[in-house]
Motif scaffolding. Sequence first.
Motif, PDB file in Angstrom:
ATOM      1  N   TYR A   7      41.911 -41.386 -19.515  1.00 43.02           N
ATOM      2  CA  TYR A   7      41.797 -40.738 -20.821  1.00 43.02           C
ATOM      3  C   TYR A   7      42.491 -41.571 -21.895  1.00 43.02           C
ATOM      4  O   TYR A   7      42.030 -41.650 -23.022  1.00 43.02           O
ATOM      5  N   SER A   8      43.599 -42.195 -21.557  1.00 47.59           N
ATOM      6  CA  SER A   8      44.349 -42.990 -22.520  1.00 47.59           C
ATOM      7  C   SER A   8      43.571 -44.224 -22.980  1.00 47.59           C
ATOM      8  O   SER A   8      43.888 -44.807 -24.019  1.00 47.59           O
ATOM      9  N   GLN A   9      42.536 -44.624 -22.230  1.00 48.34           N
ATOM     10  CA  GLN A   9      41.744 -45.801 -22.585  1.00 48.34           C
ATOM     11  C   GLN A   9      40.449 -45.429 -23.314  1.00 48.34           C
ATOM     12  O   GLN A   9      39.741 -46.302 -23.790  1.00 48.34           O
ATOM     13  N   MET A  10      40.155 -44.148 -23.403  1.00 44.98           N
ATOM     14  CA  MET A  10      38.906 -43.705 -24.014  1.00 44.98           C
ATOM     15  C   MET A  10      39.020 -43.605 -25.528  1.00 44.98           C
ATOM     16  O   MET A  10      40.085 -43.330 -26.068  1.00 44.98           O
ATOM     17  N   THR A  11      37.881 -43.810 -26.182  1.00 43.82           N
ATOM     18  CA  THR A  11      37.815 -43.613 -27.627  1.00 43.82           C
ATOM     19  C   THR A  11      37.722 -42.105 -27.898  1.00 43.82           C
ATOM     20  O   THR A  11      37.469 -41.316 -26.979  1.00 43.82           O
ATOM     21  N   GLU A  12      37.874 -41.734 -29.157  1.00 43.47           N
ATOM     22  CA  GLU A  12      37.762 -40.320 -29.517  1.00 43.47           C
ATOM     23  C   GLU A  12      36.376 -39.785 -29.126  1.00 43.47           C
ATOM     24  O   GLU A  12      36.255 -38.684 -28.582  1.00 43.47           O
ATOM     25  N   HIS A  13      35.340 -40.570 -29.382  1.00 40.88           N
ATOM     26  CA  HIS A  13      33.973 -40.162 -29.046  1.00 40.88           C
ATOM     27  C   HIS A  13      33.825 -39.947 -27.539  1.00 40.88           C
ATOM     28  O   HIS A  13      33.240 -38.953 -27.097  1.00 40.88           O
ATOM     29  N   GLU A  14      34.355 -40.878 -26.753  1.00 37.10           N
ATOM     30  CA  GLU A  14      34.269 -40.754 -25.292  1.00 37.10           C
ATOM     31  C   GLU A  14      35.028 -39.520 -24.794  1.00 37.10           C
ATOM     32  O   GLU A  14      34.566 -38.823 -23.895  1.00 37.10           O
ATOM     33  N   LEU A  15      36.184 -39.254 -25.396  1.00 41.90           N
ATOM     34  CA  LEU A  15      36.959 -38.076 -25.017  1.00 41.90           C
ATOM     35  C   LEU A  15      36.189 -36.797 -25.317  1.00 41.90           C
ATOM     36  O   LEU A  15      36.148 -35.884 -24.493  1.00 41.90           O
ATOM     37  N   ARG A  16      35.564 -36.751 -26.470  1.00 43.96           N
ATOM     38  CA  ARG A  16      34.789 -35.558 -26.837  1.00 43.96           C
ATOM     39  C   ARG A  16      33.605 -35.356 -25.889  1.00 43.96           C
ATOM     40  O   ARG A  16      33.297 -34.224 -25.504  1.00 43.96           O
ATOM     41  N   GLN A  17      32.964 -36.443 -25.489  1.00 44.92           N
ATOM     42  CA  GLN A  17      31.867 -36.353 -24.519  1.00 44.92           C
ATOM     43  C   GLN A  17      32.389 -35.868 -23.165  1.00 44.92           C
ATOM     44  O   GLN A  17      31.756 -35.034 -22.515  1.00 44.92           O
ATOM     45  N   GLU A  18      33.521 -36.388 -22.755  1.00 47.19           N
ATOM     46  CA  GLU A  18      34.140 -35.990 -21.490  1.00 47.19           C
ATOM     47  C   GLU A  18      34.477 -34.502 -21.500  1.00 47.19           C
ATOM     48  O   GLU A  18      34.209 -33.780 -20.542  1.00 47.19           O
ATOM     49  N   ILE A  19      35.056 -34.036 -22.594  1.00 42.96           N
ATOM     50  CA  ILE A  19      35.426 -32.626 -22.723  1.00 42.96           C
ATOM     51  C   ILE A  19      34.182 -31.744 -22.633  1.00 42.96           C
ATOM     52  O   ILE A  19      34.182 -30.740 -21.916  1.00 42.96           O
ATOM     53  N   ALA A  20      33.121 -32.138 -23.334  1.00 39.18           N
ATOM     54  CA  ALA A  20      31.878 -31.351 -23.298  1.00 39.18           C
ATOM     55  C   ALA A  20      31.328 -31.290 -21.875  1.00 39.18           C
ATOM     56  O   ALA A  20      30.912 -30.221 -21.402  1.00 39.18           O
ATOM     57  N   GLY A  21      31.330 -32.413 -21.173  1.00 38.59           N
ATOM     58  CA  GLY A  21      30.839 -32.443 -19.793  1.00 38.59           C
ATOM     59  C   GLY A  21      31.687 -31.583 -18.870  1.00 38.59           C
ATOM     60  O   GLY A  21      31.155 -30.853 -18.015  1.00 38.59           O
ATOM     61  N   LEU A  22      32.995 -31.662 -19.024  1.00 42.18           N
ATOM     62  CA  LEU A  22      33.894 -30.863 -18.192  1.00 42.18           C
ATOM     63  C   LEU A  22      33.734 -29.376 -18.475  1.00 42.18           C
ATOM     64  O   LEU A  22      33.768 -28.552 -17.554  1.00 42.18           O
ATOM     65  N   GLN A  23      33.551 -29.026 -19.743  1.00 34.64           N
ATOM     66  CA  GLN A  23      33.372 -27.617 -20.094  1.00 34.64           C
ATOM     67  C   GLN A  23      32.082 -27.069 -19.486  1.00 34.64           C
ATOM     68  O   GLN A  23      32.046 -25.926 -19.030  1.00 34.64           O
ATOM     69  N   GLU A  24      31.035 -27.886 -19.454  1.00 32.33           N
ATOM     70  CA  GLU A  24      29.767 -27.459 -18.852  1.00 32.33           C
ATOM     71  C   GLU A  24      29.941 -27.252 -17.340  1.00 32.33           C
ATOM     72  O   GLU A  24      29.485 -26.249 -16.782  1.00 32.33           O
ATOM     73  N   LYS A  25      30.629 -28.192 -16.693  1.00 33.94           N
ATOM     74  CA  LYS A  25      30.895 -28.056 -15.251  1.00 33.94           C
ATOM     75  C   LYS A  25      31.746 -26.822 -14.971  1.00 33.94           C
ATOM     76  O   LYS A  25      31.521 -26.107 -13.998  1.00 33.94           O
ATOM     77  N   ALA A  26      32.727 -26.567 -15.829  1.00 37.29           N
ATOM     78  CA  ALA A  26      33.605 -25.402 -15.662  1.00 37.29           C
ATOM     79  C   ALA A  26      32.815 -24.111 -15.810  1.00 37.29           C
ATOM     80  O   ALA A  26      33.005 -23.154 -15.055  1.00 37.29           O
TER      81      ALA A  26
END
Length: 107
Positions: A7-26
Amino acid sequence: MQQEKRYSQMTEHELRQEIAGLQEKARKAEQLGMVNEFAVLERKVQMARAYLANPEEYKPGEIYEIEGAPGEYFKIEYLNGVFAWGYRTKGDGKEEALPISMLKRLK
């Protein structure tokens, strides 16, 4: 096999995409009654959100409400990266670390 980025290496855009994907999986895990999987994914969302937050907005010595735990408060002793170290005001006094994304400023 591609190694995942931290996460510390991701851009803001990548983090937002990751969060959206995790929320969908959750959401899917919750619908399927997979309580443990849901909890793990929710914690990952909080961690990713911590990297979007600005640690400079959190001050040692101040008390914050813990998101998702109404009526529970956390006093920050010090910050280390995106983690606030301190203790719960109604807890047993043991030091713990919370991602800063879990802390809400008191009004």
